[in-house]
Design a protein around this motif. Structure first.
Motif: not given
Length: 155
Positions: A80-89
């Motif tokens: 799968f693909k994702w935006h890594p470390y995408d935790i900053d709102p």
């Protein structure tokens, strides 16, 4: 064996469980959610489809978890693909390139060899790249142990 460069993270582990059991824990969305700590209720993994869920991982509860399923090639490859470390709102990373995560399985003496590779960090904006790489390098070490505990019944 753990191999890292600036663009990719690789974690490898031999799990004392049949390949079919490891595959099922990775490729079944709800089982994946149990060990990865994501509420995958009602989700299914289908190539090309976006999966949206909420994290249940301690400290990240309720945060969005979004992946685009890349390939499902039973019982050897799930990606799968994702935006890594995408935790900053406060950061909208939706326009950024995604990294590719591959779970490769191989039957070996004593169980199943799992190799998890995340690649594509060199395309992530410089301001987020180092922290995303550091966090995910640590995170994949934790997640392969979570998967091992899940499929072997050891907590």
């Amino acid at each position: 064996m753990n191999t890292t460069t600036t663009d990719r993270i690789e974690k490898q582990i031999t799990i004392k469980a049949p390949l079919s059991r490891v595959w099922d824990a990775i490729a079944d969305a709800e089982k994946f959610g149990e060990w990865f700590k994501v509420d995958m209720s009602g989700q299914k993994f289908t190539p090309g489809k976006l999966v949206q869920a909420k994290m249940t991982y301690p400290g990240y509860e309720g945060m969005p978890f979004e992946v685009v399923i890349d390939r499902i090639e039973p019982p050897q490859l799930f990606s799968f693909k994702w935006h890594p470390y995408d935790i900053d709102p406060n950061v909208d990373s939706s326009g950024e390139p995604m990294t590719l995560i591959e779970f490769r399985l191989e039957e070996v003496d004593g169980g199943t060899r799992l190799t998890v590779t995340e690649s594509g960090f060199d395309t992530i904006p410089l301001g987020r790249r180092a922290e995303a790489f550091r966090s995910n390098r640590e995170g994949w070490g934790i997640q392969v142990r979570n998967l091992e505990a899940y499929v072997t019944g050891k907590d």
